[in-house]
Design an enzyme around this catalytic site. Structure first.
Site, PDB file in Angstrom:
ATOM      1  N   CYS A  17       0.832  -1.186   0.110  1.00 30.44           N
ATOM      2  CA  CYS A  17       0.084  -0.073   0.449  1.00 30.44           C
ATOM      3  C   CYS A  17       0.834   1.517   0.239  1.00 30.44           C
ATOM      4  O   CYS A  17       2.324   1.160  -0.121  1.00 30.44           O
ATOM      5  CB  CYS A  17      -1.035  -0.337   1.584  1.00 30.44           C
ATOM      6  SG  CYS A  17       0.131  -0.216   2.950  1.00 30.44           S
ATOM      7  N   HIS A  46       5.747  -5.304   8.809  1.00 29.65           N
ATOM      8  CA  HIS A  46       5.949  -6.874   9.450  1.00 29.65           C
ATOM      9  C   HIS A  46       5.994  -7.506   7.953  1.00 29.65           C
ATOM     10  O   HIS A  46       4.615  -7.916   7.680  1.00 29.65           O
ATOM     11  CB  HIS A  46       3.910  -7.318  10.377  1.00 29.65           C
ATOM     12  CG  HIS A  46       4.397  -6.135  11.568  1.00 29.65           C
ATOM     13  ND1 HIS A  46       2.674  -6.013  11.085  1.00 29.65           N
ATOM     14  CD2 HIS A  46       4.552  -5.553  12.254  1.00 29.65           C
ATOM     15  CE1 HIS A  46       2.963  -5.365  12.776  1.00 29.65           C
ATOM     16  NE2 HIS A  46       4.334  -5.009  13.126  1.00 29.65           N
ATOM     17  N   CYS A 101       2.804   5.596   8.912  1.00 29.80           N
ATOM     18  CA  CYS A 101       1.515   6.211   8.071  1.00 29.80           C
ATOM     19  C   CYS A 101       0.398   6.821   8.063  1.00 29.80           C
ATOM     20  O   CYS A 101       0.196   6.918   9.325  1.00 29.80           O
ATOM     21  CB  CYS A 101       0.397   4.371   7.349  1.00 29.80           C
ATOM     22  SG  CYS A 101      -0.574   4.724   6.393  1.00 29.80           S
ATOM     23  N   HIS A 129      -1.182  -4.903  19.384  1.00 32.26           N
ATOM     24  CA  HIS A 129      -1.047  -4.590  18.272  1.00 32.26           C
ATOM     25  C   HIS A 129      -0.331  -3.084  18.185  1.00 32.26           C
ATOM     26  O   HIS A 129      -0.693  -2.511  18.488  1.00 32.26           O
ATOM     27  CB  HIS A 129      -1.618  -4.627  17.224  1.00 32.26           C
ATOM     28  CG  HIS A 129      -1.610  -4.179  15.630  1.00 32.26           C
ATOM     29  ND1 HIS A 129      -1.205  -3.238  15.471  1.00 32.26           N
ATOM     30  CD2 HIS A 129      -0.978  -5.965  14.789  1.00 32.26           C
ATOM     31  CE1 HIS A 129      -0.346  -3.784  13.692  1.00 32.26           C
ATOM     32  NE2 HIS A 129      -0.564  -4.541  14.095  1.00 32.26           N
ATOM     33  N   GLU A 131       0.336  -0.581  16.098  1.00 33.00           N
ATOM     34  CA  GLU A 131      -0.940   0.096  15.534  1.00 33.00           C
ATOM     35  C   GLU A 131      -1.456   1.009  16.886  1.00 33.00           C
ATOM     36  O   GLU A 131      -1.877   2.150  16.881  1.00 33.00           O
ATOM     37  CB  GLU A 131      -1.908  -0.581  14.535  1.00 33.00           C
ATOM     38  CG  GLU A 131      -2.432   0.907  14.045  1.00 33.00           C
ATOM     39  CD  GLU A 131      -3.422   1.074  13.425  1.00 33.00           C
ATOM     40  OE1 GLU A 131      -2.641  -0.253  12.745  1.00 33.00           O
ATOM     41  OE2 GLU A 131      -3.987   2.236  13.019  1.00 33.00           O
ATOM     42  N   CYS A 200      -8.329   1.847   6.557  1.00 37.34           N
ATOM     43  CA  CYS A 200      -8.101   2.481   5.407  1.00 37.34           C
ATOM     44  C   CYS A 200      -8.573   1.996   4.141  1.00 37.34           C
ATOM     45  O   CYS A 200      -8.862   0.825   3.603  1.00 37.34           O
ATOM     46  CB  CYS A 200      -6.828   2.124   5.266  1.00 37.34           C
ATOM     47  SG  CYS A 200      -5.626   0.710   4.726  1.00 37.34           S
ATOM     48  N   ASN A 230      -2.802  -7.068   9.323  1.00 35.40           N
ATOM     49  CA  ASN A 230      -4.523  -6.855   7.711  1.00 35.40           C
ATOM     50  C   ASN A 230      -3.971  -7.942   7.226  1.00 35.40           C
ATOM     51  O   ASN A 230      -4.518  -8.620   6.581  1.00 35.40           O
ATOM     52  CB  ASN A 230      -3.510  -5.770   6.913  1.00 35.40           C
ATOM     53  CG  ASN A 230      -2.333  -5.790   5.992  1.00 35.40           C
ATOM     54  OD1 ASN A 230      -2.594  -6.615   5.286  1.00 35.40           O
ATOM     55  ND2 ASN A 230      -1.592  -5.766   6.691  1.00 35.40           N
ATOM     56  N   SER A 273       2.062  -5.416   3.215  1.00 27.40           N
ATOM     57  CA  SER A 273       3.785  -5.487   4.045  1.00 27.40           C
ATOM     58  C   SER A 273       4.273  -6.446   2.576  1.00 27.40           C
ATOM     59  O   SER A 273       5.826  -6.375   2.974  1.00 27.40           O
ATOM     60  CB  SER A 273       4.035  -5.593   5.326  1.00 27.40           C
ATOM     61  OG  SER A 273       3.112  -6.355   5.505  1.00 27.40           O
TER      62      SER A 273
HETATM   63  C1  2E7 Z   1       0.850  -0.313   9.125  1.00 29.66           C
HETATM   64  C2  2E7 Z   1      -0.207   0.354   9.231  1.00 29.66           C
HETATM   65  O1  2E7 Z   1       3.057  -4.080   8.312  1.00 29.66           O
HETATM   66  P1  2E7 Z   1       1.711  -4.457   8.353  1.00 29.66           P
HETATM   67  O2  2E7 Z   1       1.510  -6.563   7.613  1.00 29.66           O
HETATM   68  O3  2E7 Z   1       0.776  -4.503  10.042  1.00 29.66           O
HETATM   69  P2  2E7 Z   1       0.170  -4.630   9.873  1.00 29.66           P
HETATM   70  O4  2E7 Z   1      -0.839  -3.340  10.822  1.00 29.66           O
HETATM   71  O5  2E7 Z   1      -0.939  -5.132   9.356  1.00 29.66           O
HETATM   72  O6  2E7 Z   1       0.431  -5.170  11.314  1.00 29.66           O
HETATM   73  O7  2E7 Z   1       0.967  -3.788   7.258  1.00 29.66           O
HETATM   74  C3  2E7 Z   1       1.033  -2.439   6.377  1.00 29.66           C
HETATM   75  C4  2E7 Z   1       0.784  -1.460   7.617  1.00 29.66           C
HETATM   76  C5  2E7 Z   1      -0.260  -1.779   7.948  1.00 29.66           C
HETATM   77  N1  2E7 Z   1      -1.298  -0.952   8.435  1.00 29.66           N
HETATM   78  C6  2E7 Z   1       1.767  -0.798   8.068  1.00 29.66           C
HETATM   79 CL1  2E7 Z   1      -1.321   0.976  10.212  1.00 29.66          CL
HETATM   80 FE1  F3S Z   2      -1.230   0.223   4.646  1.00 31.07          FE
HETATM   81 FE2  F3S Z   2      -1.420   3.261   5.768  1.00 31.07          FE
HETATM   82 FE3  F3S Z   2      -3.408   0.841   5.696  1.00 31.07          FE
HETATM   83  S1  F3S Z   2       0.522   1.346   5.615  1.00 31.07           S
HETATM   84  S2  F3S Z   2      -2.636  -1.032   5.055  1.00 31.07           S
HETATM   85  S3  F3S Z   2      -2.656   2.725   3.942  1.00 31.07           S
HETATM   86  S4  F3S Z   2      -2.517   2.491   7.222  1.00 31.07           S
END
Ligand code: 2E7
Ligand code: F3S
Length: 316
Positions: A17, A46, A101, A129, A131, A200, A230, A273
């Site tokens: 993303c 991640h 982000c 988590h 976030e 998002c 995610n 990610s």
């Molecule tokens: C930041 C945010 O790094 P990810 O796998 O994070 P999640 O929150 O899904 O564990 O994915 C990208 C990302 C998504 N949300 C980075 Cl707040």
């Molecule tokens: Fe990516 Fe930001 Fe959403 S890091 S998954 S656009 S909150």
């Protein structure tokens, strides 16, 4: 030897993303500007592959600011940090760059604004988590109450039911969150919130693409890491929408070929990610065993881009 036929449905959108793209670029720019080592507090996103490749370029990943020396730059991960973290970095006169982000920063600002208006905040998110920790950490302890499930709503002990607002993690299940928001609104009719929730665009779009294919595939592989919220939600969305076998794989070597025996169709997606090279690796592994016909299931087009600071600004 002839290979069994397999229809491969490729989800679109999938993978990186705009927030992930920006966060990785920030680490690369920091390495260019300051040289190695540059410290990164928490995995920038991640994904082991992303983290390993940045580590090879000189990034040092730590969990806490205490693990960083005063005299090297530190970057905060895309997931966001509690207010105490930049405050501690400033106190130590460290150079830091915040790769949170922008869509998470927006939620931070939302929470602060509600608190300024005298509201107590309910956060819908997953305990532990980063976030959730970061968003809750925008306000003093006790100001933000966490709910993870509809059942949690029933036992919430709030200060004043008429002075409440809610915010959410950005990577939640769209469907589960609807239920939690409805439960909050039923118990606290005066609660204020965003139009729907704070999930998002990337989370919403990736879940919608999986939903569109889940009913017509025998199996689903989601490329992503076990600690990626995610990505894990994408596995759940597939399973909850009629796909009999849904599995998270970090890369091709994680595929359980025995579990895939007899399948005729498969869906592939990737968390926000997960880099596309890993998706291609999984597709190549399938091509080596099956006579693959590929189809793309596109449910949205994305053109979101977040600006990377042109010059990494050093805090005053
Ligand atoms: C930041 C945010 O790094 P990810 O796998 O994070 P999640 O929150 O899904 O564990 O994915 C990208 C990302 C998504 N949300 C980075 Cl707040
Ligand atoms: Fe990516 Fe930001 Fe959403 S890091 S998954 S656009 S909150």
């Amino acid at each position: 030897m002839t290979q069994p036929p397999l229809t491969l449905y490729l989800a679109a959108p999938r993978g990186f993303c705009a927030g992930v793209d920006r966060a990785i670029k920030i680490v690369e720019m920091a390495l260019q500007k300051w040289g190695a080592p540059v410290y990164v507090r928490h995995e920038i996103v991640h994904n082991k592959f992303v983290v390993d490749s940045l580590r090879d370029q000189g990034a040092v990943f730590v969990e806490e600011l205490d693990e960083c020396p005063d005299d090297r730059p530190v970057i905060f991960s895309a997931h966001g940090v509690p207010k105490a973290v930049p405050a501690a970095a400033e106190k130590r006169e460290m150079i830091y760059v915040d790769a949170t982000c922008p869509l998470v920063s927006k939620v931070h600002i939302e929470a602060e604004r509600h608190a300024e208006n005298g509201l107590q905040i309910v956060m819908i998110g997953h305990a532990g988590h980063p976030e959730t920790i970061g968003t809750m950490g925008q306000l003093p302890e006790g100001e933000v109450l966490l709910v993870e499930t509809e059942a949690d709503v029933a036992t919430l002990d709030v200060r004043d039911p008429n002075a409440l607002a809610f915010v959410t993690q950005t990577t939640l299940s769209v469907d589960d969150t609807k239920g939690i928001v409805a439960a909050l609104q039923a118990r606290f009719p005066a609660i204020i919130g965003p139009h729907k929730e704070d999930i998002c665009y990337a989370t919403t779009n990736r879940q919608a693409a999986v939903k569109a294919m889940a009913g017509k595939i025998d199996a689903m592989l989601v490329v992503g890491a076990p600690n990626s919220s995610n990505s894990r939600r994408l596995v759940e969305v597939a399973a909850n929408n009629g796909c009999a076998y849904a599995q998270l794989v970090q890369r091709a070597t994680d595929i359980d070929w025995r579990a895939l025996e007899g399948i005729r169709s498969i869906g592939i997606t990737a968390g926000a990610s997960a880099p596309e090279v890993l998706v291609n690796e999984v597709i190549d592994a399938l091509r080596a065993r099956y006579d693959v016909t590929m189809e793309t299931v596109e449910t949205a087009q994305e053109n979101v881009e977040f600006k990377v600071p042109r010059v990494l600004r050093v805090p005053a």
